[in-house]
Scaffold this active site. Structure first.
Site, mmCIF file in Angstrom:
data_model
loop_
_atom_site.group_PDB
_atom_site.id
_atom_site.type_symbol
_atom_site.label_atom_id
_atom_site.label_comp_id
_atom_site.label_asym_id
_atom_site.label_seq_id
_atom_site.Cartn_x
_atom_site.Cartn_y
_atom_site.Cartn_z
ATOM 1 N N LYS B 45 0.950 -1.111 -0.118
ATOM 2 C CA LYS B 45 -0.171 -0.188 0.111
ATOM 3 C C LYS B 45 0.858 1.121 -0.087
ATOM 4 C CE LYS B 45 -3.992 2.240 1.284
ATOM 5 N NZ LYS B 45 -5.108 2.425 0.779
ATOM 6 N N CYS B 134 -3.350 7.608 -8.644
ATOM 7 C CA CYS B 134 -4.484 7.829 -7.844
ATOM 8 C C CYS B 134 -5.451 8.978 -8.165
ATOM 9 C CB CYS B 134 -4.108 7.866 -6.369
ATOM 10 S SG CYS B 134 -5.428 8.059 -5.201
ATOM 11 N N LYS B 172 3.513 3.424 -12.407
ATOM 12 C CA LYS B 172 1.951 3.027 -12.256
ATOM 13 C C LYS B 172 1.306 3.962 -13.126
ATOM 14 C CE LYS B 172 -1.723 1.036 -9.719
ATOM 15 N NZ LYS B 172 -2.233 0.286 -8.343
#
Lengths: 452, 449
Positions: B45, B134, B172
């Site tokens: 995480k 995100c 990412k």
């Protein structure tokens, strides 16, 4: 109309629903399983042609009131039909899942889920009565307070017309109130539905019989024809038929519908002993016979046997009902014909004397024997109520005693002002057939009034 | 048994199944249980300055009674102290040296990145994954997808990281961008060692119709979140494939709606080296990896492939431009009367949603011809009678069938409707027609115009 509340400790309340009301989660899960077929076979299998996939998808989307509306558009008594219809041989029998060898959608239970709340007191109405009729307001009378009359009256009331239902019994609802197996529908649930139809604007007058003359508790056919713009006959059937054999009159022998009505409305839990532990014989092989047998078995009878003069293949009762009965302990004594009731010196019933039957269902001499019993229910048919027809000029009966209508699409009799539907025209079918007749008659009348 | 082990930019993993950076990889205790269950690796995480979260955080999309077809979240990166996470990472790597632990990172200044990378690598991570994806909360602070949406910024920060990192670096990517290839190229230009995609899709998962507040509800308000789960898989497959077919592409870790070995095999066939899973684990737990391992292995054996590497990228070549598809290739639908159950869903789908060529009953006639390329409607053939559906078996007006698949897609009976290849002349593509001057591109942008 005021509904007398039925006593809570009636014997029928001993028998719980075999198909209880779905919870919201159960209904959603079952509704989601529906394939939503095009031109769906279930619709075609329904005598009232309810748009079943649409009402099911409305349940799935959470539009339960809209779902009820879809049902009521085609079948005003969709609530009781949900509970009493032989869905196994109608909509669910034709569900594509059935043909596929899978469990059919539980259409009856979903229909109950959609309609139960909608028909209970205190709910905002899902059906809106028309204020502007568009034509002169008419008045109609219904003879008999069963499903056919209620459907006829209700649909006309929704269109803004006045409808009055005359019921000779203390309670309206017809067989829904007096004759349905309690594990399918209890009498108070049937009366809830009657009250809901009444709230649409139908006046329900109980304790009034229609016949040849006027008087207290009586009204003549002539008066109805003079007072109302149209009359609907929905009288159902009459008293249970009798065998006409020695010893029949006396304690312990009942007509099947007579006994069921007594058990549902009059007998209390204290009367359970009249069945529990007793040996019961039911004469007949139809659905009423199976109903009585199952009810007695569930109420604790020591032994329940159906005596039928032919074999299983000839039985008119549904296979799924007989199969349910067998699991509850009902057995079938096939190929026998009652010849006499056997009573002891005090007149108490002790046995039914029967003879075996041949391939043509005729008694074979010399084969008589006794089947011990304490109680016999006769489920060999019901008489026809011909007096009402006789009181209405132009209305004819066929040779069976059924009221003759031009066709089931209009249900109009030989008198253009008089319509008829339900068991009195078909000799005894399902509640859903009666509702279809009442609805069709109402539509035919509305079309006539609209000049179409 | 096929060899499921992989090497991703130098990182060796016992299998291609990694936990994605998300709640299932939040702590050492969880990651160790996941490794016990069979997961090959875990992307921790996201580490950074610990944040504060809101309640509630997740919203789901159900479909016809099945739960979590899609999941949306407004949770931020880790809310645990960095030292706690690093201590647990060290412990996990000590106990599970053969499993992969990758630190997902998100921070701001160049120096912050330098310090964070050093601490993580000291703790023993096998690699780093830069969270540029995100789409909620963190992007309002100039991180997450706000980086991934700016190729120059993405490249710049990647190159900072590569300056400091000793372990392989994965970038990412966010799908919330006009052209994923541009973002991928920026990562390659920044000298990243691998790419991971997709991160979640910016979304509002629903509305509470009683309170009239979007979901998931935080008091009397909500915010846009990140959407993931089975519903996003097709979007992810496209983005992975779009990058995989770029020349000089670096290894790809595929993410997005992977719940079974079959999903994983599709990502690998479209170019992924490893796959990352989150929603399915949040729904059903770490145990799902047992079938993923077993199922992929069975599949590879059945295909005669000795390793997962043999599957990698095998479907990339089949991903082409529309203009290079064969216009002559023709399929027509065929209904198996023996298995048809007569629901006639195909009839409605074809009439209302496709090209009006499925009919019912012997008396049904095609509507007036609507002039598809293949000729006028013909009279119905003799009706095939099915074992189950009888006269409800529909029939297909084959010359009018455009072979679109819709009937097969709505048919509830497996194998009942098949799409049958029919001979239809020489192969020909749109681009060939344009090149030969037999067709032109509207707007005149084709070669030679």
């Amino acid at each position: 109309m005021t509904l007398e509340k039925l006593p809570e400790d009636r014997l029928e309340n001993e028998l719980a629903d075999k198909k209880p009301l779905y919870t919201e989660a159960e209904a959603k899960a079952e509704a989601d399983r529906c394939l939503y077929c095009s031109d769906a076979p279930c619709i075609k299998a329904c005598p009232t042609e309810i748009d079943i996939p649409t009402f099911i998808k409305k349940i799935a989307s959470g539009n339960v009131r809209g779902s009820a509306r879809t049902i009521f558009e085609q079948n005003l008594l969709g609530y009781s039909c949900a509970r009493v219809c032989p869905v196994e041989v109608l909509c669910q029998g034709d569900c594509v899942y059935t043909g596929w060898g899978r469990d059919p959608i539980q259409i009856g239970r979903l229909q109950r889920f959609a309609t139960e709340a909608a028909t209970r007191p205190g709910q905002a109405p899902v059906l809106v009565k028309k204020v502007d009729v568009g034509v002169a307001k008419k008045r109609v009378a219904c003879i008999g307070g069963g499903p056919a009359s209620l459907a006829f009256a209700g649909y006309l009331a929704l269109e803004g017309h006045e409808a009055v239902v005359f019921e000779k019994r203390a309670y309206a609802g017809g067989l829904n109130t007096t004759g349905i197996a309690p594990y399918k529908l209890h009498a108070d649930d049937a009366l809830h539905e009657v009250a809901w139809v009444a709230a649409l604007g139908v006046e329900v007058k109980t304790g009034i019989e229609v016949g040849a003359d006027d008087g207290p508790g009586r009204i003549s056919g002539k008066k109805l024809l003079e007072t109302y713009d149209a009359v609907f006959i929905g009288v159902g059937l009459g008293a249970d038929s009798k065998l006409g054999i020695p010893g029949e009159d006396g304690p312990g022998v009942y007509g099947a519908t007579e006994w069921i009505e007594k058990m549902k409305l009059e007998m209390t839990r204290a009367h359970r002993e009249e069945v529990a532990g007793k040996r019961v014989l039911v004469v007949g092989g139809g659905n009423t016979a199976i109903d009585v047998a199952r009810e007695c078995a569930l109420l604790g009878a020591a032994d329940v046997a159906m005596c039928y003069r032919r074999g299983v293949p000839e039985m008119s009762g549904y296979a799924h009902e007989m199969s349910g009965g067998r699991k509850e302990g009902v057995r079938l004594v096939g190929h026998v014909q009652p010849v006499a009731f056997v009573r002891d010196g005090g007149g108490k019933l002790t046995a039914l004397r029967v003879a075996r039957t041949d391939a043509s269902a005729r008694a074979i001499a010399g084969t008589e024997h006794e089947i011990p019993c304490d109680l016999v229910a006769l489920a060999i048919g019901q008489s026809k109520l011909s007096a009402v027809a006789a009181a209405l000029p132009g209305v004819e009966l066929d040779k069976r005693g059924c009221v003759v209508v031009a066709d089931v699409a209009t249900c109009v009799t030989g008198n253009a002002k008089v319509f008829a539907g339900g068991d009195c025209i078909n000799g005894g079918k399902e509640v859903v057939n009666a509702v279809a007749d009442g609805r069709n008659a109402a539509r035919a009348l509305l079309a006539r009034w609209a000049g179409k | 048994m096929a060899d499921l082990s992989i090497e991703f930019a130098g990182i060796k993993s016992p299998n291609p199944f990694w936990l994605a950076s998300a709640p299932p990889a939040n702590s050492g205790e969880q990651v160790m249980r996941a490794f016990d269950a069979g997961w090959g690796g875990a992307v921790w995480k996201t580490l950074g300055d610990p944040i504060m979260n809101v309640t509630s955080r997740f919203g789901g999309v159900d479909y016809d009674g099945r739960k979590l077809m899609g999941l949306n979240n407004i949770e931020l990166i880790t809310d645990r102290p960095l030292e706690t996470n690093l201590r647990e990472i060290r412990e996990v790597k000590r106990r599970y040296p053969k499993n992969v632990v990758i630190a997902s990172l998100m921070t701001e200044t160049k120096n912050d990145w330098k310090v964070l990378i050093r601490k993580c690598e000291d703790a023993g991570v096998d690699g780093l994954e830069l969270n540029f994806g995100c789409p909620h909360g963190m992007c309002e602070r100039g991180m997450g997808s706000s980086v991934g949406q700016e190729p120059k910024l993405l490249q710049e920060i990647t190159s900072w990281v590569k300056e400091f990192a000793k372990t392989p670096v994965l970038v990412k990517l966010t799908p919330n961008t006009g052209d994923i290839v541009e973002a991928g190229a920026a990562a390659v230009a920044g000298k990243a060692d691998g790419i991971a995609l997709i991160n979640t899709i910016k979304s509002i998962v629903g509305v509470d119709l009683d309170r009239l507040v979007p979901l998931p509800r935080v008091g009397n308000a909500s915010t846009n979140g990140g959407y993931c789960g089975p519903a996003v898989k097709p979007i992810a497959l496209h983005m992975v494939a779009a990058l995989a077919r770029e020349p000089g592409m670096i290894p790809i870790s595929g993410i997005g709606g992977i719940a079974t070995w079959r999903d994983a095999a599709e990502f690998i066939a479209l170019g992924a080296t490893s796959v990352q899973v989150c929603t399915a684990v949040m729904h059903y737990g770490y145990r799902i990896v047992r079938d993923m391992i077993d199922g992929l292995s069975e599949y590879l054996d059945a295909q005669g492939m000795k390793s997962v590497g043999e599957l990698r990228g095998r479907a990339v070549g089949g991903y082409q431009e529309w203009g290079d598809l064969d216009l002559s290739y023709k399929l027509v639908a065929s209904i198996d009367a023996k298995t048809c159950i007569g629901c006639q869903l195909c009839v409605t789908a074809c009439h209302d949603g496709a090209h009006q060529c499925i009919f019912t009953g012997p008396d049904d006639r095609p509507r007036p011809p609507h002039a598809h390329a293949h000729g006028p409607a013909k009279a119905p053939r003799p009706l095939p009678l099915g074992a189950v559906a009888g006269a409800r078996v529909p029939w297909i007006d084959e010359p009018e069938c455009v072979g679109c698949n819709l009937c097969q897609l709505v048919c509830p009976v497996p194998g009942c409707i098949s799409m049958v290849e029919v001979p239809n002349g020489e192969p020909e593509t749109w681009n060939e027609r344009v090149r030969q001057g037999r067709d032109k591109l509207p707007g005149g942008i084709h070669e030679g115009n």
